[in-house]
Design a protein around this motif. Structure first.
Motif, PDB file in Angstrom:
ATOM      1  N   SER A   1      18.613 -44.811   0.124  1.00 33.90           N
ATOM      2  CA  SER A   1      18.125 -46.066   0.703  1.00 33.90           C
ATOM      3  C   SER A   1      16.603 -46.133   0.684  1.00 33.90           C
ATOM      4  N   THR A   2      15.923 -45.008   0.900  1.00 27.89           N
ATOM      5  CA  THR A   2      14.461 -45.031   0.877  1.00 27.89           C
ATOM      6  C   THR A   2      13.928 -45.146  -0.529  1.00 27.89           C
ATOM      7  N   ALA A   3      14.694 -44.657  -1.508  1.00 26.38           N
ATOM      8  CA  ALA A   3      14.251 -44.765  -2.898  1.00 26.38           C
ATOM      9  C   ALA A   3      14.286 -46.205  -3.380  1.00 26.38           C
ATOM     10  N   THR A   4      15.218 -46.998  -2.838  1.00 22.30           N
ATOM     11  CA  THR A   4      15.343 -48.394  -3.258  1.00 22.30           C
ATOM     12  C   THR A   4      14.645 -49.351  -2.312  1.00 22.30           C
ATOM     13  N   ASP A   5      14.045 -48.823  -1.256  1.00 21.64           N
ATOM     14  CA  ASP A   5      13.366 -49.655  -0.254  1.00 21.64           C
ATOM     15  C   ASP A   5      12.194 -50.394  -0.882  1.00 21.64           C
ATOM     16  N   LYS A   6      12.060 -51.679  -0.503  1.00 22.12           N
ATOM     17  CA  LYS A   6      10.977 -52.494  -1.044  1.00 22.12           C
ATOM     18  C   LYS A   6      10.095 -53.026   0.081  1.00 22.12           C
TER      19      LYS A   6
ATOM     20  N   THR B   1      16.426 -57.098   5.312  1.00 22.18           N
ATOM     21  CA  THR B   1      17.144 -58.289   4.882  1.00 22.18           C
ATOM     22  C   THR B   1      18.563 -57.971   4.479  1.00 22.18           C
ATOM     23  N   THR B   2      18.870 -56.725   4.199  1.00 22.92           N
ATOM     24  CA  THR B   2      20.217 -56.396   3.766  1.00 22.92           C
ATOM     25  C   THR B   2      20.928 -55.479   4.754  1.00 22.92           C
TER      26      THR B   2
ATOM     27  N   ALA C   1       8.726 -67.219 -13.633  1.00 17.25           N
ATOM     28  CA  ALA C   1      10.118 -67.442 -14.044  1.00 17.25           C
ATOM     29  C   ALA C   1      11.080 -66.477 -13.358  1.00 17.25           C
ATOM     30  N   PHE C   2      10.679 -65.183 -13.207  1.00 16.84           N
ATOM     31  CA  PHE C   2      11.579 -64.210 -12.595  1.00 16.84           C
ATOM     32  C   PHE C   2      11.873 -64.574 -11.136  1.00 16.84           C
ATOM     33  N   GLU C   3      10.876 -65.166 -10.468  1.00 15.05           N
ATOM     34  CA  GLU C   3      11.091 -65.557  -9.074  1.00 15.05           C
ATOM     35  C   GLU C   3      12.051 -66.723  -8.985  1.00 15.05           C
ATOM     36  N   ARG C   4      11.918 -67.664  -9.901  1.00 11.88           N
ATOM     37  CA  ARG C   4      12.835 -68.798  -9.916  1.00 11.88           C
ATOM     38  C   ARG C   4      14.270 -68.334 -10.185  1.00 11.88           C
ATOM     39  N   GLU C   5      14.417 -67.381 -11.070  1.00 10.93           N
ATOM     40  CA  GLU C   5      15.756 -66.868 -11.385  1.00 10.93           C
ATOM     41  C   GLU C   5      16.380 -66.200 -10.159  1.00 10.93           C
ATOM     42  N   ALA C   6      15.570 -65.449  -9.420  1.00  9.42           N
ATOM     43  CA  ALA C   6      16.078 -64.798  -8.207  1.00  9.42           C
ATOM     44  C   ALA C   6      16.489 -65.850  -7.179  1.00  9.42           C
ATOM     45  N   LEU C   7      15.689 -66.909  -7.048  1.00  7.46           N
ATOM     46  CA  LEU C   7      16.025 -67.977  -6.106  1.00  7.46           C
ATOM     47  C   LEU C   7      17.299 -68.704  -6.526  1.00  7.46           C
ATOM     48  N   LYS C   8      17.477 -68.887  -7.827  1.00 10.55           N
ATOM     49  CA  LYS C   8      18.707 -69.524  -8.320  1.00 10.55           C
ATOM     50  C   LYS C   8      19.931 -68.663  -7.992  1.00 10.55           C
ATOM     51  N   LYS C   9      19.764 -67.361  -8.195  1.00  7.80           N
ATOM     52  CA  LYS C   9      20.863 -66.433  -7.914  1.00  7.80           C
ATOM     53  C   LYS C   9      21.213 -66.456  -6.421  1.00  7.80           C
TER      54      LYS C   9
ATOM     55  N   GLU D   1      21.290 -59.388  -0.889  1.00  6.43           N
ATOM     56  CA  GLU D   1      20.769 -58.370  -1.800  1.00  6.43           C
ATOM     57  C   GLU D   1      19.810 -58.975  -2.816  1.00  6.43           C
ATOM     58  N   THR D   2      20.066 -60.208  -3.207  1.00  2.00           N
ATOM     59  CA  THR D   2      19.178 -60.892  -4.153  1.00  2.00           C
ATOM     60  C   THR D   2      17.809 -61.164  -3.548  1.00  2.00           C
ATOM     61  N   LEU D   3      17.748 -61.331  -2.231  1.00  2.00           N
ATOM     62  CA  LEU D   3      16.458 -61.584  -1.579  1.00  2.00           C
ATOM     63  C   LEU D   3      15.466 -60.450  -1.821  1.00  2.00           C
ATOM     64  N   GLN D   4      15.979 -59.254  -2.122  1.00  2.00           N
ATOM     65  CA  GLN D   4      15.094 -58.130  -2.420  1.00  2.00           C
ATOM     66  C   GLN D   4      14.209 -58.417  -3.630  1.00  2.00           C
ATOM     67  N   GLU D   5      14.682 -59.303  -4.502  1.00  2.00           N
ATOM     68  CA  GLU D   5      13.965 -59.593  -5.745  1.00  2.00           C
ATOM     69  C   GLU D   5      12.925 -60.701  -5.580  1.00  2.00           C
ATOM     70  N   VAL D   6      12.916 -61.350  -4.408  1.00  3.02           N
ATOM     71  CA  VAL D   6      11.992 -62.478  -4.196  1.00  3.02           C
ATOM     72  C   VAL D   6      10.700 -61.955  -3.569  1.00  3.02           C
TER      73      VAL D   6
END
Length: 794
Positions: free
Chosen positions: A129-134, A140-141, A700-708, A770-775
């Motif tokens: 969990s700490t390795a993937t922590d952002k 959020t998850t 673009a990557f942020e928009r894709e995360a928001l779409k997801k 989980e997708t919120l991690q990418e925003v």
């Protein structure tokens, strides 16, 4: 018959009281003769070799990687792993829990094996969990992680049940009690019972039986844990009047004596609704525990519960102004309540009777209670509560016979190490770690000056031994524990969650009011003698009690996250609500869903007629485009991109509705229903997030995360709608329930059933969270939007 039961209960308490008095007498001798000091001094001299280290020269050149603040949960775990300390940290932490909560002796091969297994599993989980922590996105998850764990153990329905229960309990915690502390205690008890059950399970257990036992453990933990906020904390608070407390205590006492929950009779105070809820919830909890107990443990459950409750009551009525309590009156109830609270857990889960466990737990309880009372002494003094520490603080200079609780604490430690746990090295290590860590935490919280004043009061009679202790407090390292880190982390999360939730609600209300004030469409010609039914009809639909979620999402993302000028996006907010309202008008038509009410009022085609409704829907779609064209504070190319995207969304929504109409009376697959739901609901969520992103020229990557995110949020929203159509409250919904079945619509409920639909909703909840991690934004609002979606009642 009742008199006989009362007599038996009192006799049971008297037996326990005699045992506690005998224990106290032995401790009194240790304190009076100070016999614990040479023994513990020798223990500490041996113990300190593992905890006081000379600082190597290298440390002066590597201070940049020094020890972080242990309150930073993820950073601290990373640091422990980096320095190679994580194994020892987890080993002492889990060993302590096995000793405290499970009543285990640490010197047995079986306990050592089980501790090692838990440590290895926990370490793997923490490092992953700490390795993937952002950074600040870790929470959020948190609910999603919990649900993912439930999926792995095949107890998703149980976890959904628990989440709903915790939400309801939290909403019923009255003012005057701390909701975060109540939640934390409840979660802690559930976790404790869960751990008891896991440890008792055989390694060869089948997955099905394991899931069944874990389901029961969570429900039993909740059932037992309810007693803390709704009995102990409630009676300790000032929420109930004295008359109400007396009646409530009598109700609890009657239940424990007779084994039956009495009906709730007339209530003397102003808290009838609260008591009705608590009575109902505790009755269900009590009956669940009783139904899951074996006959041979049921008697023990009632006896220990009565001892616990009665000892709490004895303590609760003490008055700090009474200068005449004896040492026995101060300490014997503490011995009883601190031991019986843990003994109850074993009977709750119907664990086999174990005399060694009972004895260890009986002698151990006061150790924890004295440590807790020491940490809370100033809060307790402020509240006027009688504890050994508050009483000694007030009367030590007037009562020479009073036992010093700090000295008794160390006598208890000595007795545990050498008489209960037979001088086991590992036990000595863990208990002393815990004792020194408690003093370190107290000193950090109070400050050095206040701490020294406390020590001057409580340790003045043992100056030499105190010097040894204080040297350890100043110099000893590697004495902290995971449960304390987790406790602090949980309290922080709960407080942050509550603050974020309050901010979320405030934002929703504030922005909703602002949007409501800009939606009405003015008449084209105020002097015209002709009626303007289309504008009147549009304003009728817009004036309904809409949630305005879509424009609110746009405002939050546009203003708070992208920094757009609030006035510059007003046309976009109107556009989104016009488009959404138009879709509802079309959706309600007799040719489509034939709805009679919307937003708590008659649908538009019923107030006017079908033709006017159709024209109004078309009018609002054109007004939406007109508003987008008037986004004059942005460059024309950006606005054209937004309009192009908007028309694509409108087309997708139309296709989604066409798919919905075509599906009536036809069986759909889950995949088809997901696609249709996204086009009907998710695409509008997507637009609410993507349009401000277009205006802000987000990557673009942020928009894709928001779409997801919007994809899964929209499907979760639709599933919740389907669930509410079956089990919702029509008064809260503002529209009739059961319309889907009446119209022969394929829904998530019709395909999956109620339980399956709930699981599918939580699956999309997890995917969205989980997708919120990418925003790369503060996503607290979107997190609470998801919580709102799955928890809403309308």
């Amino acid at each position: 018959m009742k008199e006989e039961l009362i007599k038996n209960a009192d006799a049971c308490y008297q037996l326990a009281e005699q045992k506690a008095a005998h224990y106290f007498k032995s401790l009194y001798v240790l304190v009076s003769e100070k016999a614990y000091i040479p023994t513990l001094t020798k223990d500490i001299q041996s113990w300190k070799t593992n905890h006081i280290h000379p600082h190597p020269l290298l440390s002066f050149f590597s201070r940049g990687k020094g020890k972080p603040d242990s309150r930073g949960y993820y950073n601290y775990i990373r640091w422990l792993d980096y320095t190679g300390k994580l194994d020892h940290y987890l080993d002492r932490s889990i060993s302590y829990l096995f000793m405290r909560d499970l009543g285990k002796a640490l010197d047995t091969p079986d306990t050592q094996t089980r501790v090692r297994r838990v440590v290895d599993s926990l370490k793997k989980s923490l490092t992953r969990s700490t390795a993937t922590d952002k950074g600040d996105k870790t929470e959020t998850t948190s609910m999603a992680r919990l649900y993912r764990y439930a999926q792995r153990e095949s107890i998703e329905s149980t976890m959904i049940w628990l989440i709903n229960k915790l939400k309801t309990v939290s909403s019923n915690i009255p003012k005057g009690m701390e909701a975060e502390q109540a939640q934390r205690k409840l979660i802690k008890i559930i976790a404790g019972v869960f751990m008891h059950v896991v440890v008792e399970m055989d390694d060869e257990i089948s997955p099905e039986e394991r899931s069944r036992k874990l389901d029961a453990a969570i429900r039993l933990g909740y059932s037992y844990g309810l007693t803390y906020p709704f009995i102990d904390d409630l009676l300790d608070s000032e929420v109930l009047s004295d008359k109400e407390k007396k009646q409530y205590s009598n109700l609890i006492r009657t239940t424990l004596i007779t084994g039956e929950v009495p009906e709730l009779s007339e209530w003397p105070g102003t808290n009838l609704n609260l008591i009705r809820y608590i009575h109902s919830e505790l009755r269900d909890a009590f009956e669940y525990i009783r139904a899951h107990q074996r006959p041979e443990t049921r008697k023990n459950f009632f006896e220990q519960s009565y001892v616990f409750f009665h000892s709490q009551e004895v303590d609760r009525v003490k008055d700090l102004s009474n200068a005449n309590y004896s040492n026995e009156e101060l300490y014997i109830p503490i011995i009883l309540k601190s031991s019986s609270s843990r003994l109850i857990v074993r009977s709750v889960i119907s664990a086999p009777l174990d005399e060694d466990f009972n004895n260890r737990t009986f002698f151990y309880g006061i150790y924890n209670q004295l440590a807790d009372d020491f940490a809370d002494m100033f809060d307790d003094m402020k509240d006027g509560a009688v504890t050994p520490y508050t009483y000694y603080m007030k009367y030590h200079d007037k009562r020479g016979d009073l036992i010093n609780p700090f000295e008794l604490y160390w006598a208890v430690i000595s007795n545990l190490i050498h008489n209960v746990y037979h001088s086991d090295t590992k036990t000595c290590e863990v208990i002393l770690d815990r004792a020194i860590n408690g003093l370190k935490r107290f000193k950090e919280r109070m400050g050095t000056k206040k701490y020294n004043e406390v020590m001057q009061l409580f340790a003045s009679g043992i100056p030499e031994f105190n010097r040894v202790i204080q040297t350890m407090v100043r110099k000893a390292d590697d004495v902290d524990f995971f449960d304390k880190l987790l406790r602090d982390h949980m309290i922080t999360i709960l407080k942050n969650e509550r603050k974020e939730q309050e901010d979320f609600i405030d934002t929703i209300e504030t922005v909703r009011n602002q949007i409501n004030n800009i939606l009405m469409i003015p008449k084209i010609d105020q002097l015209s003698l002709m009626k303007e039914p289309i504008i009147d009809a549009a304003n009728y639909s817009l004036a309904g009690d809409g949630k305005r979620l879509r424009p609110i999402m746009t405002w939050v993302m546009g203003v708070n996250e992208y920094g757009l000028n609030p006035s510059s996006i007003v046309p976009l907010l109107r556009s989104l609500e016009y488009m959404h309202t138009a879709s509802l008008i079309f959706d309600d038509l007799p040719s489509q869903d034939n709805a009679s009410t919307r937003r708590g009022r008659a649908t538009l085609h019923q107030v006017y007629n079908i033709a006017i409704a159709e024209l109004t829907g078309l009018f609002l779609t054109q007004k939406a485009i007109e508003e987008q064209v008037s986004l004059d504070q942005f460059d024309s190319k950006t606005v054209l991109n937004l309009i192009q995207y908007s028309t694509q969304v409108t087309a997708a929504m139309c296709n989604g509705q066409a798919m919905d109409l075509d599906s009536k009376g036809k069986p759909l697959t889950l995949e088809q229903l997901n696609i249709m739901s996204f086009y009907k609901t998710g695409i509008a969520f997507e637009a609410s997030l993507i349009m401000p992103a277009i205006l802000a020229k987000a990557e673009a990557f942020e928009r894709e995360a928001l779409k997801k995110f919007a994809h899964h949020a929209g499907i979760a929203f639709q599933i919740k709608d389907d669930l509410l159509d079956v089990e919702g409250n029509q008064a809260l919904l503002g529209k009739p329930i059961g319309k889907d079945a009446e119209n022969n619509n394929t829904t998530f409920v019709s395909i999956l059933g109620l339980e399956g639909a709930r699981k599918e909703m939580w699956e999309h909840y997890c995917l969205a969270m989980e997708t919120l991690q990418e925003v790369p934004r503060n996503t607290a609002f979107l997190k609470h939007l998801m919580n709102h979606i799955v928890n809403r009642d309308h």
